[in-house]
Design a protein around this motif. Structure first.
Motif, short mmCIF file in Angstrom:
data_model
loop_
_atom_site.label_atom_id
_atom_site.label_comp_id
_atom_site.label_asym_id
_atom_site.label_seq_id
_atom_site.Cartn_x
_atom_site.Cartn_y
_atom_site.Cartn_z
N LEU A 6 39.52 39.23 40.39
CA LEU A 6 39.19 40.48 41.06
C LEU A 6 37.69 40.59 41.30
CD1 LEU A 6 40.08 43.18 42.25
CD2 LEU A 6 39.92 44.14 39.94
N SER A 9 36.65 38.27 43.97
CA SER A 9 37.04 38.88 45.24
C SER A 9 36.03 39.92 45.70
CB SER A 9 38.43 39.51 45.11
OG SER A 9 38.85 40.04 46.32
N ALA A 10 35.53 40.72 44.77
CA ALA A 10 34.52 41.72 45.10
C ALA A 10 33.23 41.04 45.56
CB ALA A 10 34.26 42.61 43.89
N GLU A 13 33.70 40.06 48.97
CA GLU A 13 33.58 41.22 49.87
C GLU A 13 32.12 41.44 50.24
OE1 GLU A 13 34.24 46.02 50.24
OE2 GLU A 13 34.42 45.09 48.27
N SER A 42 38.49 36.76 50.33
CA SER A 42 38.44 38.02 49.60
C SER A 42 39.81 38.69 49.57
CB SER A 42 37.40 38.95 50.24
OG SER A 42 37.31 40.16 49.52
N LEU A 46 42.10 39.21 46.27
CA LEU A 46 42.51 40.59 45.94
C LEU A 46 44.03 40.66 45.82
CD1 LEU A 46 41.93 43.60 45.52
CD2 LEU A 46 41.95 43.85 48.01
N TYR A 59 41.96 48.12 43.74
CA TYR A 59 41.27 48.45 44.99
C TYR A 59 39.99 49.24 44.71
CZ TYR A 59 40.14 50.01 49.63
OH TYR A 59 39.46 50.25 50.80
N TRP A 62 37.52 46.76 43.33
CA TRP A 62 37.13 45.81 44.38
C TRP A 62 36.16 46.45 45.36
CZ3 TRP A 62 38.41 45.96 49.69
CH2 TRP A 62 38.16 44.79 50.40
#
Length: 111
Positions: A6, A9-10, A13, A42, A46, A59, A62
């Protein structure tokens, strides 16, 4: 492991958000490619994380982490100015992310 994914993934982003700004409406090729690749990675990471972490929490973490990292990167590279209030509010975002991570999960009741 899902939490590590996670946060990766952030970070991705922040990469695609920064690349989007540098793409100049997709007229610069390299930042545009970085944007699309970063966006795909990303979203994929996620999606993986949400198999193990509730979407509501995943979410929020993230988007908050990605936004904070994007602003921190912009301040570190000099494309955005740092200020006391900006740093204070970014600290608030990070504190909320930590708080969400530390909460104990519970099962939702079905009516």
């Amino acid at each position: 492991m899902p939490w590590v994914i996670l946060f990766i993934s952030a970070g991705l982003e922040a990469v695609w958000a920064t690349a989007l700004g540098a793409s100049d409406s997709f007229t610069n090729v390299v930042p545009s490619v970085v944007f699309f690749v970063g966006l795909a990675l990303s979203m994929a990471t996620l999606a993986f994380a949400t198999r193990h972490i509730p979407i509501s929490v995943a979410y929020a973490i993230w988007s908050g982490s990605g936004a904070a990292l994007t602003v921190i990167w912009a301040m570190a590279t000099g494309t955005e100015t740092a200020g006391v209030l900006k740093v204070l509010f970014l600290t608030g975002i990070v504190a909320c992310i930590v708080g969400l991570k530390l909460l104990k999960p519970h099962k939702a009741e079905v009516a």
